[in-house]
Scaffold this motif. Sequence first.
Motif, PDB file in Angstrom:
ATOM      1  N   ALA A  55       0.868  -1.176   0.000  1.00 43.42           N
ATOM      2  CA  ALA A  55       0.000   0.000   0.000  1.00 43.42           C
ATOM      3  C   ALA A  55       0.905   1.226   0.000  1.00 43.42           C
ATOM      4  CB  ALA A  55      -0.898   0.012   1.229  1.00 43.42           C
ATOM      5  N   ASN A  57       0.730   5.263   0.640  1.00 44.01           N
ATOM      6  CA  ASN A  57      -0.164   6.266   1.243  1.00 44.01           C
ATOM      7  C   ASN A  57      -1.554   5.690   1.485  1.00 44.01           C
ATOM      8  OD1 ASN A  57       1.944   8.072   1.285  1.00 44.01           O
ATOM      9  ND2 ASN A  57       1.510   8.773  -0.792  1.00 44.01           N
ATOM     10  N   GLN A  58      -1.566   4.496   2.074  1.00 42.41           N
ATOM     11  CA  GLN A  58      -2.791   3.799   2.540  1.00 42.41           C
ATOM     12  C   GLN A  58      -3.713   3.355   1.417  1.00 42.41           C
ATOM     13  OE1 GLN A  58      -2.648   7.328   4.051  1.00 42.41           O
ATOM     14  NE2 GLN A  58      -0.872   6.471   5.108  1.00 42.41           N
ATOM     15  N   GLN A  59      -3.170   3.210   0.202  1.00 40.95           N
ATOM     16  CA  GLN A  59      -3.966   2.665  -0.911  1.00 40.95           C
ATOM     17  C   GLN A  59      -3.260   1.432  -1.444  1.00 40.95           C
ATOM     18  OE1 GLN A  59      -6.630   4.006  -2.729  1.00 40.95           O
ATOM     19  NE2 GLN A  59      -6.709   6.200  -2.313  1.00 40.95           N
ATOM     20  N   LEU A  60      -4.006   0.341  -1.614  1.00 40.65           N
ATOM     21  CA  LEU A  60      -3.413  -0.861  -2.214  1.00 40.65           C
ATOM     22  C   LEU A  60      -2.931  -0.531  -3.625  1.00 40.65           C
ATOM     23  CD1 LEU A  60      -5.709  -3.945  -1.467  1.00 40.65           C
ATOM     24  CD2 LEU A  60      -3.338  -3.606  -0.734  1.00 40.65           C
ATOM     25  N   GLU A  72       4.347   7.020   2.484  1.00 39.48           N
ATOM     26  CA  GLU A  72       4.293   5.945   3.480  1.00 39.48           C
ATOM     27  C   GLU A  72       3.957   4.665   2.724  1.00 39.48           C
ATOM     28  OE1 GLU A  72       2.237   6.372   7.404  1.00 39.48           O
ATOM     29  OE2 GLU A  72       0.920   4.812   6.622  1.00 39.48           O
ATOM     30  N   ALA A  74       3.487   0.501   2.922  1.00 37.87           N
ATOM     31  CA  ALA A  74       3.274  -0.612   3.855  1.00 37.87           C
ATOM     32  C   ALA A  74       3.330  -1.925   3.084  1.00 37.87           C
ATOM     33  CB  ALA A  74       1.923  -0.469   4.549  1.00 37.87           C
TER      34      ALA A  74
ATOM     35  N   TYR B  54      -4.215  -2.070  10.131  1.00 38.65           N
ATOM     36  CA  TYR B  54      -3.340  -0.953   9.738  1.00 38.65           C
ATOM     37  C   TYR B  54      -4.183   0.304   9.941  1.00 38.65           C
ATOM     38  CZ  TYR B  54      -0.603   1.802   6.217  1.00 38.65           C
ATOM     39  OH  TYR B  54       0.144   2.730   5.532  1.00 38.65           O
ATOM     40  N   ALA B  56      -4.135   3.548   9.943  1.00 38.38           N
ATOM     41  CA  ALA B  56      -4.253   4.691   9.030  1.00 38.38           C
ATOM     42  C   ALA B  56      -5.009   4.327   7.754  1.00 38.38           C
ATOM     43  CB  ALA B  56      -2.869   5.222   8.681  1.00 38.38           C
ATOM     44  N   MET B  57      -5.005   3.037   7.409  1.00 44.04           N
ATOM     45  CA  MET B  57      -5.597   2.622   6.134  1.00 44.04           C
ATOM     46  C   MET B  57      -6.985   2.012   6.269  1.00 44.04           C
ATOM     47  SD  MET B  57      -3.964  -0.033   3.363  1.00 44.04           S
ATOM     48  CE  MET B  57      -4.990  -0.772   2.082  1.00 44.04           C
ATOM     49  N   LYS B  60     -10.159   4.113   5.524  1.00 38.50           N
ATOM     50  CA  LYS B  60     -10.117   4.530   4.113  1.00 38.50           C
ATOM     51  C   LYS B  60     -10.534   3.384   3.205  1.00 38.50           C
ATOM     52  CE  LYS B  60      -6.283   7.841   4.006  1.00 38.50           C
ATOM     53  NZ  LYS B  60      -4.998   8.131   3.343  1.00 38.50           N
TER      54      LYS B  60
END
Lengths: 82, 156
Positions: A55, A57-60, A72, A74, B54, B56-57, B60
């Motif tokens: 991911a 910035n928190q997007q897959l 960021e 992950a 997770y 922060a995610m 969203k």
Amino acid sequence: MIKVLFFAVLRERLGTSEVVVQDFHGSTVSDLIQHLQQRSPKWQQELASQDVLAAVNQQLVSHAHVVEAGSEVAFFPPVTGG
Amino acid sequence: MQDVKIHVQEANFDVGDEYRYLADDAKFGAVVTFTGLVRELQSGNLTAMTLEHYPAMTEKALTAIVSEAQERWPLGRVTVIHRVGRLTLNEQIVFVGVASAHRNAAFAAAEFIMDFLKTRAPFWKKEHTNDGEYWVAAKTTDDQAAARWQLQATKD
């Protein structure tokens, strides 16, 4: 600078939940994985699987996704919620 | 998003309260709810389960899944609750509730949200058993369940 987070079994096996990468000169998620794999044979092995999800910035995203400085990122195994 | 409630929490939830909230709008004549529980293993060995996420995610990802459902079906209120932390046998893990004018959209949207929650939302289960602790492996059947919605979209 790129903040890299690890979750679940990957976090346990690598023994860390977060690292900061300062010297990344590649472009994609794949490049970042290769960069991290140089840390040790254990990192080489744990990040080798095609099943590792990423991911940014928190997007897959796919492993071909371009990583901008300040992102960021992950890494984690396939999800098992629900 | 209006009428969308997404909660990631350690605390338990009351299905009756959630149902009453979803049902409290006369424009929508159908409410479908799903509740997932901690299930015993075939070996009968499970003592507890830990759910990692997770932070922060998570919200969203769940919000994006609900938005996709809203694009596909005309929906009223939608609620998604997912618990994290340590849970014991038979405890509630997840709740998905959908209100719509008619049942078809409500059934389909609830199933769609669960299928994508299982493959896209960053939660991981660890089982604590009498023999040790194990991370739960992802199931290909869950990927297949989510993939059939994509196929359906290309057919439409």
